[in-house]
Design a protein around this motif. Structure first.
Motif, PDB file in Angstrom:
ATOM      1  N   TYR A 149       0.828  -1.216   0.000  1.00  0.00           N
ATOM      2  CA  TYR A 149       0.000   0.000   0.000  1.00  0.00           C
ATOM      3  C   TYR A 149       0.864   1.269   0.000  1.00  0.00           C
ATOM      4  O   TYR A 149       0.410   2.332  -0.407  1.00  0.00           O
ATOM      5  CB  TYR A 149      -0.915   0.028   1.226  1.00  0.00           C
ATOM      6  CG  TYR A 149      -2.051  -0.963   1.175  1.00  0.00           C
ATOM      7  CD1 TYR A 149      -3.206  -0.679   0.446  1.00  0.00           C
ATOM      8  CD2 TYR A 149      -1.986  -2.172   1.855  1.00  0.00           C
ATOM      9  CE1 TYR A 149      -4.265  -1.585   0.398  1.00  0.00           C
ATOM     10  CE2 TYR A 149      -3.037  -3.079   1.819  1.00  0.00           C
ATOM     11  CZ  TYR A 149      -4.168  -2.780   1.080  1.00  0.00           C
ATOM     12  OH  TYR A 149      -5.207  -3.671   1.035  1.00  0.00           O
ATOM     13  N   GLY A 164      -1.847   2.638  -2.120  1.00  0.00           N
ATOM     14  CA  GLY A 164      -2.971   2.579  -1.182  1.00  0.00           C
ATOM     15  C   GLY A 164      -4.029   3.633  -1.416  1.00  0.00           C
ATOM     16  O   GLY A 164      -5.125   3.539  -0.875  1.00  0.00           O
ATOM     17  N   SER A 192      -7.211  -0.742  -4.311  1.00  0.00           N
ATOM     18  CA  SER A 192      -6.723  -1.171  -2.999  1.00  0.00           C
ATOM     19  C   SER A 192      -7.805  -1.041  -1.919  1.00  0.00           C
ATOM     20  O   SER A 192      -7.606  -1.483  -0.804  1.00  0.00           O
ATOM     21  CB  SER A 192      -5.484  -0.369  -2.610  1.00  0.00           C
ATOM     22  OG  SER A 192      -5.818   0.990  -2.421  1.00  0.00           O
ATOM     23  N   HIS A 250      -7.348  -7.171  -3.172  1.00  0.00           N
ATOM     24  CA  HIS A 250      -5.979  -6.654  -3.172  1.00  0.00           C
ATOM     25  C   HIS A 250      -5.025  -7.654  -2.511  1.00  0.00           C
ATOM     26  O   HIS A 250      -3.932  -7.901  -3.014  1.00  0.00           O
ATOM     27  CB  HIS A 250      -5.929  -5.306  -2.440  1.00  0.00           C
ATOM     28  CG  HIS A 250      -4.554  -4.713  -2.404  1.00  0.00           C
ATOM     29  ND1 HIS A 250      -4.011  -4.045  -3.479  1.00  0.00           N
ATOM     30  CD2 HIS A 250      -3.606  -4.705  -1.437  1.00  0.00           C
ATOM     31  CE1 HIS A 250      -2.784  -3.647  -3.168  1.00  0.00           C
ATOM     32  NE2 HIS A 250      -2.522  -4.032  -1.932  1.00  0.00           N
TER      33      HIS A 250
END
Length: 184
Positions: free
Chosen positions: A86, A115, A120, A126
């Motif tokens: 992320y 992120g 995400s 993810h």
């Protein structure tokens, strides 16, 4: 005898100077040749980058690169690597990818974290995607990534991704994506 020693001494000095000058000339030639080779190398690097940029910018697919700062150790547990994904930062992308992120120009999105992207936000999708990438030795070939966008809509991407790993560290991730959402 004194004259003989002096002459012999001068001869030794003359030979030493000749060897030193010869060595210096050889070093100068080596430096000149190295500089010439460097110039040729830079020219070929420039040519290769020009061809790459043309392909990068002219494709109808999304092309992008995320980097890790600092690079991520690949011996971390998979769950920790997924979490660290992320924090990867967009280093480069083409216009197609920028438009996928609802921007008109790559400069508007370069520097954003992975992120911050809508893909995400679907944590389960993810995580599966990242685990598959990690467990595939930092490579995905023809991965179909289906996830829910921010408004709950289904999205489908066809992805090829490769990680740049050196000395046990993941430095960058390059990817090419095709948006296949219309096929859903």
């Amino acid at each position: 005898t004194h004259l003989l020693i002096t002459t012999a001494g001068f001869a030794i000095i003359a030979v030493g100077l000749s060897v030193a000058l010869f060595g210096r000339k050889q070093t100068e030639y080596a430096i000149r040749d190295t500089r010439r080779e460097l110039e040729v190398s830079k020219y070929f690097e420039y040519q290769a980058e020009e061809r790459f940029r043309y392909l990068f910018d002219s494709t109808t697919n999304s092309v992008y690169c995320y980097h890790f700062e600092p690079p991520m150790p690949i011996d971390l547990p998979v769950a920790e690597q997924v979490q660290r994904s992320y924090d990867a930062v967009l280093q480069d992308c083409n216009v197609v990818f920028a438009r996928e992120l609802e921007a008109d120009d790559p400069s508007e999105v370069i520097g954003r974290r992975l992120g911050d992207l809508d893909s995400s936000k679907d944590a389960a999708a993810h995580e599966t995607y990242c685990k598959t990438f990690i467990e595939g030795d930092y490579r995905l070939d023809g991965y179909d990534f289906e996830y829910k966008g921010p408004a709950g809509e289904r999205r489908l991407l066809h992805i090829n991704r490769v990680g740049i790993v050196r000395s046990g560290l993941l430095h960058r991730m390059w990817a090419v994506e095709t948006n296949n959402t219309a096929l859903l």
